[in-house]
Design a protein around this motif. Structure first.
Motif, PDB file in Angstrom:
ATOM      1  N   TYR A 181       0.852  -0.865  -0.311  1.00 43.72           N
ATOM      2  CA  TYR A 181       0.525  -0.085  -0.325  1.00 43.72           C
ATOM      3  C   TYR A 181       0.884   1.289  -0.205  1.00 43.72           C
ATOM      4  N   VAL A 182       1.505   0.883   0.886  1.00 43.01           N
ATOM      5  CA  VAL A 182       2.818   2.445   0.835  1.00 43.01           C
ATOM      6  C   VAL A 182       3.559   2.941  -0.739  1.00 43.01           C
ATOM      7  N   SER A 183       3.552   1.723  -1.517  1.00 44.03           N
ATOM      8  CA  SER A 183       4.641   1.567  -2.702  1.00 44.03           C
ATOM      9  C   SER A 183       3.890   2.184  -3.728  1.00 44.03           C
ATOM     10  N   ILE A 184       2.549   1.811  -3.489  1.00 45.26           N
ATOM     11  CA  ILE A 184       1.431   2.801  -4.497  1.00 45.26           C
ATOM     12  C   ILE A 184       2.259   4.218  -3.780  1.00 45.26           C
ATOM     13  N   LEU A 185       1.703   4.674  -2.897  1.00 46.69           N
ATOM     14  CA  LEU A 185       1.896   6.544  -2.729  1.00 46.69           C
ATOM     15  C   LEU A 185       3.152   6.526  -3.844  1.00 46.69           C
ATOM     16  N   ILE A 186       3.784   6.228  -2.895  1.00 46.82           N
ATOM     17  CA  ILE A 186       5.656   6.697  -3.480  1.00 46.82           C
ATOM     18  C   ILE A 186       5.952   6.105  -4.705  1.00 46.82           C
ATOM     19  N   LEU A 187       5.332   5.995  -5.301  1.00 45.47           N
ATOM     20  CA  LEU A 187       4.645   5.989  -7.122  1.00 45.47           C
ATOM     21  C   LEU A 187       4.068   7.408  -7.805  1.00 45.47           C
ATOM     22  N   LEU A 188       3.072   7.120  -7.319  1.00 44.29           N
ATOM     23  CA  LEU A 188       2.466   8.680  -7.517  1.00 44.29           C
ATOM     24  C   LEU A 188       3.665  10.089  -7.206  1.00 44.29           C
ATOM     25  N   VAL A 189       4.258   9.707  -6.181  1.00 44.52           N
ATOM     26  CA  VAL A 189       5.353  11.264  -5.946  1.00 44.52           C
ATOM     27  C   VAL A 189       6.079  11.009  -6.636  1.00 44.52           C
ATOM     28  N   ALA A 190       6.916   9.245  -7.390  1.00 38.27           N
ATOM     29  CA  ALA A 190       7.895   9.108  -8.400  1.00 38.27           C
ATOM     30  C   ALA A 190       7.432   9.749  -9.388  1.00 38.27           C
ATOM     31  N   ALA A 191       5.596  10.001 -10.128  1.00 42.15           N
ATOM     32  CA  ALA A 191       5.900  10.295 -10.998  1.00 42.15           C
ATOM     33  C   ALA A 191       5.607  12.030 -11.728  1.00 42.15           C
ATOM     34  N   PHE A 192       5.205  12.553 -10.388  1.00 43.59           N
ATOM     35  CA  PHE A 192       5.350  13.904 -10.173  1.00 43.59           C
ATOM     36  C   PHE A 192       7.262  14.235 -10.510  1.00 43.59           C
ATOM     37  N   CYS A 193       7.791  13.635 -10.041  1.00 48.51           N
ATOM     38  CA  CYS A 193       9.526  13.853 -10.186  1.00 48.51           C
ATOM     39  C   CYS A 193       9.649  13.817 -11.792  1.00 48.51           C
ATOM     40  N   LEU A 194       9.419  12.350 -12.285  1.00 51.32           N
ATOM     41  CA  LEU A 194       8.932  12.350 -14.000  1.00 51.32           C
ATOM     42  C   LEU A 194       8.807  13.598 -14.353  1.00 51.32           C
ATOM     43  N   HIS A 195       7.911  14.069 -14.174  1.00 59.69           N
ATOM     44  CA  HIS A 195       7.094  15.345 -15.438  1.00 59.69           C
ATOM     45  C   HIS A 195       8.139  16.430 -14.850  1.00 59.69           C
ATOM     46  N   LYS A 196       9.197  16.121 -13.907  1.00 53.18           N
ATOM     47  CA  LYS A 196      10.289  17.367 -14.253  1.00 53.18           C
ATOM     48  C   LYS A 196      11.225  17.646 -14.754  1.00 53.18           C
ATOM     49  N   VAL A 197      11.454  15.931 -15.685  1.00 53.11           N
ATOM     50  CA  VAL A 197      13.289  15.497 -16.044  1.00 53.11           C
ATOM     51  C   VAL A 197      12.545  16.060 -17.307  1.00 53.11           C
ATOM     52  N   LYS A 198      13.437  17.170 -17.841  1.00 58.94           N
ATOM     53  CA  LYS A 198      13.694  17.203 -19.301  1.00 58.94           C
ATOM     54  C   LYS A 198      13.753  15.970 -19.844  1.00 58.94           C
ATOM     55  N   SER A 199      13.088  16.112 -21.049  1.00 59.12           N
ATOM     56  CA  SER A 199      13.119  14.557 -22.701  1.00 59.12           C
ATOM     57  C   SER A 199      14.144  14.852 -23.244  1.00 59.12           C
ATOM     58  N   VAL A 200      14.694  13.819 -23.212  1.00 60.29           N
ATOM     59  CA  VAL A 200      16.239  13.796 -24.276  1.00 60.29           C
ATOM     60  C   VAL A 200      16.450  12.900 -25.359  1.00 60.29           C
TER      61      VAL A 200
END
Length: 395
Positions: free
Chosen positions: A376-395
């Motif tokens: 259950y904790v992992s599901i919440l963590i992956l939502l935060v990971a998605a936000f971080c990935l959104h901030k990464v420049k696409s190369v």
């Protein structure tokens, strides 16, 4: 006189084989140690769940600090092969200590230090492979992908075999086999890997800053956070899953190895497909696909209990880990093109860093709640990971 034959005497096919063999051997060694560590500490050392989590964290901290120092050192050296050889030899000593020592504090201080130094052999081999492909004019993404599949291939064989050896012959034999894999890796490095001249690259880049450009440092930081959170979920899964199957679901001990081996086998076609799809999709899009499948995987783990369902779920886990493990590494290298050793080690350290947080969290949850609560904790963590990935420049 050097024992290393000059690069010109080594056929290209032999060089490619050497890189694949070393990736496979380091994968075998890690697949023997990581899946069984929580069981080893629980049964052989009689450590509590919290002390098991603490061990994982200490192991990660030591490994991160030492491997990052080695990475900075290796990027300044002319011959990266020597670093790989030394790392393999130190790992052999660490495996021997784990094979015969049963003192918690000796293992956590001395054993983890040696294995932490030795673990740098894996990212260093990938950094050397990237330098080799670029110097030889080969396609680096697919070569890196094929190399990474060798680790997954090793994880098909490793976890079931490690559990079989540990449960039937003892953990001492298991760690000695892991040490033998590192010995073969050192021999392959001595005899087969080429020396890649780094003076040419330095000359071509004279006057340029070899660090990641300032415009990409923010992206690198967010990518580090994204991969860290993904590996954190995987770390907690690794720690608690064997104990969850045995103590909570009352399923056979060997099932943990079967699940890990199944996921590793499915990762191979996923990695190859992901490497091919980089021609049509951005690395960022592929990483988002991984996060989505990872979320579905942990949702499934939180509700299913039948053996066949647990095995079937490994398909989602394979997509999640297969893309992160391959595309994530190349993503770091693209963001830091002048620091292959540092970039590859930085990616490797996202996995090691995950144990610092994931170890105590997994141990705390197991101590006071249930083993499956980490899903259950992992599901919440992956939502935060998605936000971080959104901030990464696409190369």
């Amino acid at each position: 006189m050097s024992l290393l034959p000059p690069p010109s005497e080594k056929p290209l096919n032999l060089i490619a084989f050497a890189f694949l063999l070393i990736a496979f051997l380091t994968g075998i060694a890690s697949s023997f140690q990581q899946p069984t560590l929580s069981l080893f500490l629980s049964q052989e050392i009689h450590a509590s769940p919290f002390m098991v989590g603490l061990f994982y964290s200490a192991n990660a901290i030591i490994g991160i600090l030492l491997s990052q120092l080695i990475a900075a050192y290796s990027d300044k050296q002319e011959d990266r092969r020597k670093v790989i050889m030394i790392c393999c030899l130190l790992s052999i000593i660490g495996c021997v200590i784990f094979a015969y020592c049963r003192n918690y504090w000796i293992l956590i201080i001395l054993g983890t230090t040696l294995l932490g130094l030795g673990s740098a052999s894996n990212p260093q081999s990938f950094a050397l492979a990237r330098e080799y492909t670029e110097s030889a004019g080969k396609e680096s993404v697919m070569f890196t992908t094929i190399m990474r599949t060798q680790i997954s291939l090793a994880w098909i064989v490793g976890p079931p075999l490690s559990f079989a050896i540990a449960l039937n012959w003892g953990f001492s034999y298991m760690y000695l086999v892991a040490g033998a894999a590192f010995l073969l890796c050192a021999l392959a490095t001595i005899c087969l890997l080429p020396k890649i001249s780094r003076n040419l690259a330095k000359t071509q880049q004279s006057g340029e800053i070899i660090e990641a450009p300032r415009t990409q440092r923010k992206s690198t930081a967010f990518l580090f956070a994204d991969c860290l959170l993904c590996w954190m979920c995987n770390s907690m899964y690794f720690i608690n899953m064997p104990l969850y199957l045995i103590h909570q679901l009352h399923l056979p001990e060997q099932l943990a190895g079967i699940l890990m081996g199944t996921a590793a086998g499915l990762e191979i076609p996923v990695m190859l497909l992901a490497g091919y799809l980089t021609r049509f999709l951005s690395k960022k899009q592929l990483m988002f696909t991984a996060l989505f499948c990872g979320g579905l995987f942990y949702i499934g783990l939180s509700v299913v209990q039948q053996t066949w369902m647990l095995i079937a779920l490994q398909g989602l886990n394979a997509i999640f880990i297969g893309i992160i493990a391959t595309i994530g590494m190349v993503y770091f290298q693209d963001l830091m093109p002048r620091q292959m050793g540092a970039a590859t080690t930085l990616f490797s350290n996202t996995a090691k860093s995950s144990w610092i947080i994931g170890g105590p969290v997994a141990g705390f949850i197991a101590e006071f709640w249930h083993y499956n609560s980490v899903f259950y904790v992992s599901i919440l963590i992956l939502l935060v990971a998605a936000f971080c990935l959104h901030k990464v420049k696409s190369v």
